[in-house]
Design an enzyme around this catalytic site. Structure first.
Site, PDB file in Angstrom:
ATOM      1  N   CYS A   1     -19.946  -6.371  40.364  1.00 30.72           N
ATOM      2  CA  CYS A   1     -19.087  -6.301  41.540  1.00 30.72           C
ATOM      3  C   CYS A   1     -17.952  -7.337  41.510  1.00 30.72           C
ATOM      4  O   CYS A   1     -16.775  -6.986  41.670  1.00 30.72           O
ATOM      5  CB  CYS A   1     -19.907  -6.460  42.820  1.00 30.72           C
ATOM      6  SG  CYS A   1     -21.205  -7.701  42.723  1.00 30.72           S
TER       7      CYS A   1
ATOM      8  N   HIS B   1     -17.593  -9.681  48.883  1.00 29.25           N
ATOM      9  CA  HIS B   1     -17.471 -10.864  48.043  1.00 29.25           C
ATOM     10  C   HIS B   1     -16.028 -11.369  48.127  1.00 29.25           C
ATOM     11  O   HIS B   1     -15.084 -10.606  47.940  1.00 29.25           O
ATOM     12  CB  HIS B   1     -17.786 -10.526  46.579  1.00 29.25           C
ATOM     13  CG  HIS B   1     -19.229 -10.202  46.317  1.00 29.25           C
ATOM     14  ND1 HIS B   1     -20.199 -10.263  47.277  1.00 29.25           N
ATOM     15  CD2 HIS B   1     -19.865  -9.826  45.160  1.00 29.25           C
ATOM     16  CE1 HIS B   1     -21.366  -9.931  46.738  1.00 29.25           C
ATOM     17  NE2 HIS B   1     -21.197  -9.666  45.468  1.00 29.25           N
TER      18      HIS B   1
END
Lengths: 348, 348, 348, 348
Positions: C144, C237
């Protein structure tokens, strides 16, 4: 169909912004005017408003020049997210000027001639508006926690007659507006008090569940004991509720009544009405705050229906405090008022 | 004075670690043996234990070789933080071997011959231990939320006779041990259920508030309705409580009773006993979870004492769930047992 | 158009559930088979899976009987959310059996004949699949945090040639799967380490930004220094990034390049492709984790583009770790593979 | 020894309250006067101050009548936690009146004749005070994040000469004071910007690490690139740092230098000085915000020391932002000033 142009009062506040977000793509209403306090007025909305909703503003609304509260308004229908420190006299003035004010503010909720409405429960109370001393009208919705509690109580009161209610709330920070609760006060903390909240929740459900008696409401008559807590949750008020009834019942019957509840507006096709006002979850650990976005935030979500050794039946209710508990509640009231043809009784 | 050497069962778990932390500098007891399951046993404590307490381990305890549960123990006095999945038969075996087991586990709490003790409230129940079929004994403390609730109820029950109790808890994540609650489940969320918790809180206070009747306890006799919630708080369980009494009272009298409560051990100078078992806060928004470290976590903290329109009086109680609610409760029980001279009745 | 039936491997895990949620209403693909470990297999999906996605399961998917990993599968196209502890040999076996495996697992990402693809950046790498020793194929997406970093680097590397990269990540708890991070570890805390993460982020972007050289990839050649932190955020994130370039540039030029980036698939109308792979926000305090739902979680969101006194330019990137960073990335890869006609090269 | 009577400026603010809490039981200093803005002045401290520290106020301090900033003060030594909006001219005025002002405010930090001091690093800079145009003096400590960064850089700069620094901060909400960050902005969120913070952290360490050159400081000369983030943590700023050096080194040597650092005041027995200014943790996932209370919050805590592929060495530093980063830093400066005999050079 030509959309009805509306104004939003207190448009830069938390409830005002949620009203803007929900009305941006409304099938019946179109945002024509935005009103804020003198401090914010004058510039285009996206400049004077610190927009905090997750969806982006449409260019046309972003460009609307924000009016101050002294400006005359062209829209018949006003949505009020005004702060309670100013809402009282301002909403009255607009109503005197002929506007229909759909208000989320607490100021006029308990006025004897002001309807305090949850469409599924007491649509009939709207006729109170005709007794008001205004050319226009003021229509209100209840406090967020009052709404979720009352939605759960309504079908039970009708079938079993509620005698006593105990409720402990765990309320999200968005209920306090912006800037609202300082993070130093609530991160990893529970605060066992919310100013003025317990009083409202003890009183408003009784008016909503009351009966229309000619030109006034006879409130329901049972005590509600409320203990409010603020918890570190973004959106969604959770309520641990226990209820005593006049008629013998069981958790199973209560569950059946809640599952079967459709309410007075089930056939009216109001755009913001949820498929079911109450959603009953079966899992033993639901509803959680996480479930708050179900049904676009317009249903109250119920779980943990079980017998109570002190009163009769216990359950947990969750609701989206800024949607069904505030802006969405006001919009649903406006949809109902219009669909009943009552908005046509007014003219600027 | 030579310190009494003690062993800690389940020493690597959450309660076990808190027992180690609190006993590291105890004036009467000295950690001599640490016991854990086969998986952790064999190595020095600081190697087999993932230490999560905030204070550093002393070198001597860090170097203790962890024993498994099959090893014979030299300490008469054992503190048990064993998981309830194994505590039942293991604690019995140790008691048969002659050990005095001071247990925080739920397994034997409701056994008719096992004392369930809060020293300030029912020290006299310890004599039950003499009826046990063991060479040694098992002494237990209650569930964390039960303890705080019972500490608040005790002076009121004595003076006014409690008739009904409603309680909604908001419990910290440390109550679930480690790894315990996944962060995905609780960050920004409220979970309205904790497995097995409501049953314990409805039952344990009645035994503690019961009366010693020869060789058994007649439990107090009133219903307790409990609704448990997990909230994103690290330490500290908050409880919204409402109480009905047999005798007429007022919030002011309840407050006075709570403020005046000293309990049965006030003159005994037990090292872990707080100056006052109950601390009453005046601020309308206290106690908050933040207040949990007051009195080294050994007092229950009370606030918002006020009349209840459904029962008689409402209040909020907060307690430190891993100190007064678990490890600290066990240690206070051991101190009491020793100070009363009862530990001297046993020998390995 | 008849939809293509697909299977989901590891369907009960966190990535598996997100794959199910995103594929439930996919215009091209239809969920025909769900596969899980022996422990979960055998029952209908809604019984063996502890569903944690916010949208409700459709009845047809809920009723699908979950297969174990030994069962032969009928679907040519498999989406793999398998845990890395088992994904390596299992994905190979499926590929040998003729399946096209679109994998989110890390195991085969760096294999020299396995495409590691971000469609907007290196669609051409897919031809690597034709060199694989399988009747089927394995196609992977990156970690990710690697994906969001690479999406920001791609247009800059092409125009200015990246020489050095420093990145500090602040990663959401959902990146660790379920149960994942214990709440006791992360509530109100920052953990400055995520196992294995820094290595992946230092390596994967170089392969993705590499050039196809016949049948292999020449990776880009610049150092990436990564420091990973876990923060108490649910989804999203955030990365603080600083970059040095071979060619002289300015923050303004970097901003222009990022805003102008459309990527190799802009005209392909892939259903999951966002309107723009990068969204550049102007506000000085954006992007915040709160912005993560923009563009259905499929865009990387960039802000704070400014000069760096140590390297050349700094910026902040945010991405939705379980959508564009995992399940959505895999689905976009499958859409690309199919739209290019490459899926038609395979048959069971 | 008779204690030195001191005054606290801005006593009702966040830093002011922490100063009160830390000075309540100080062995050298005694709180004699509390000063606040006109709005708070006049009443006893516990009435005009919304006390938020965890320890209870002593009765004597609680009863102190708060003075306003126009009142003449009897204490030679003043601690200033004044807001930067007023600290500039007020601190100058007090210094002109003959007071020694130990200030945590940013206003005078970069004045060429004002010492910006971390006692372990640049105690010698205090002589700058003698060049000030005041009868009294102004002594300052740095911004919280500057302090922790500089404490880690100091021993490395001395031994290896720092050439470049990159730092990304993750800062606690208590750094913003009260009410500070609204909970709606930070709960479950990361905000990648803190107003004015990056500039301070890029500049202040250079002055502290500078060399005293007659009557002025030659600042250290290397670029510091700073990216600041606010994270949902109560206390404790975490910094991901990467450093390039003029001299070749290794992570092992850096670790040794940090572990060995004692600083210029090691033998001075200052009451607030930690045993070691730097604590190096070995665990791969430390320091975490949770570690912030180590050494009474007066040490900087370091971990994850490892090579950097872009610069030379990376590490993570954590510090308690309101103790070593603010109030504790000021108190340590005052202790140093007094122990060096410099306070005796001044008289009211």
């Amino acid at each position: 169909m030509k959309k009805i142009e509306v104004a939003i009062l207190g448009a830069t506040g938390t409830v005002g912004q949620k009203l803007v977000a929900l009305l941006e793509s409304h099938p019946w209403f179109s945002i024509a005017e935005l009103v804020a306090s003198e401090r914010s007025a004058g510039g285009p909305y996206d400049k004077v408003c610190h927009w905090r909703e997750n969806i982006p503003l449409s260019p046309s609304v972003a460009a609307l020049k924000v009016k101050n509260t002294d400006s005359p308004l062209n829209s018949l229908l006003l949505f009020s997210g005004l702060d309670s420190s100013v809402a009282g006299p301002l909403e009255e003035r607009y109503a005197h000027q002929g506007h229909v004010v759909i208000s989320n503010s607490k100021n006029h909720r308990m006025d004897s001639d002001v309807p305090l409405v949850i469409p599924e429960i007491n649509a009939s109370h709207l006729v109170l508006a005709r007794s008001q001393p205004y050319r226009g009208a003021i229509i209100t919705n209840a406090n967020c926690s009052s709404i979720f509690l009352t939605m759960a109580l309504a079908p039970l009161h009708q079938a079993l007659q509620v005698k006593k209610v105990m409720v402990t709330t765990m309320q999200a920070i968005s209920g306090a507006g912006y800037p609202g609760v300082p993070s130093l006060d609530i991160l990893g903390n529970v605060i066992p008090h919310i100013a003025g909240e317990e009083e409202k929740i003890a009183q408003e459900p009784l008016k909503i569940l009351g009966t229309l008696d000619g030109k006034s409401i006879s409130p329901a008559n049972f005590p509600i004991s409320v203990q409010c807590n603020r918890v570190p949750v973004l959106d969604g008020h959770t309520e641990s509720i226990s209820i005593a009834f006049a008629h013998h019942t069981s958790a199973a019957q209560v569950k059946e009544l809640l599952q079967g509840f459709r309410g007075e507006i089930a056939e009216m096709k109001l755009p913001s009405a949820p498929a079911a006002p109450l959603i009953v979850l079966e899992d033993i650990n639901r509803p959680q705050s996480r479930d708050v976005h179900r049904a676009q935030g317009m249903s109250a979500i119920v779980g943990r229906i079980r017998a109570c050794p002190v009163l009769d039946v216990r359950l947990v209710v969750l609701g989206h405090n800024t949607i069904r508990g505030a802006a969405g509640a006001a919009i649903l009231n406006a949809e109902l008022f219009h669909q009943l043809g009552m908005l046509d009784e007014y003219r600027l």
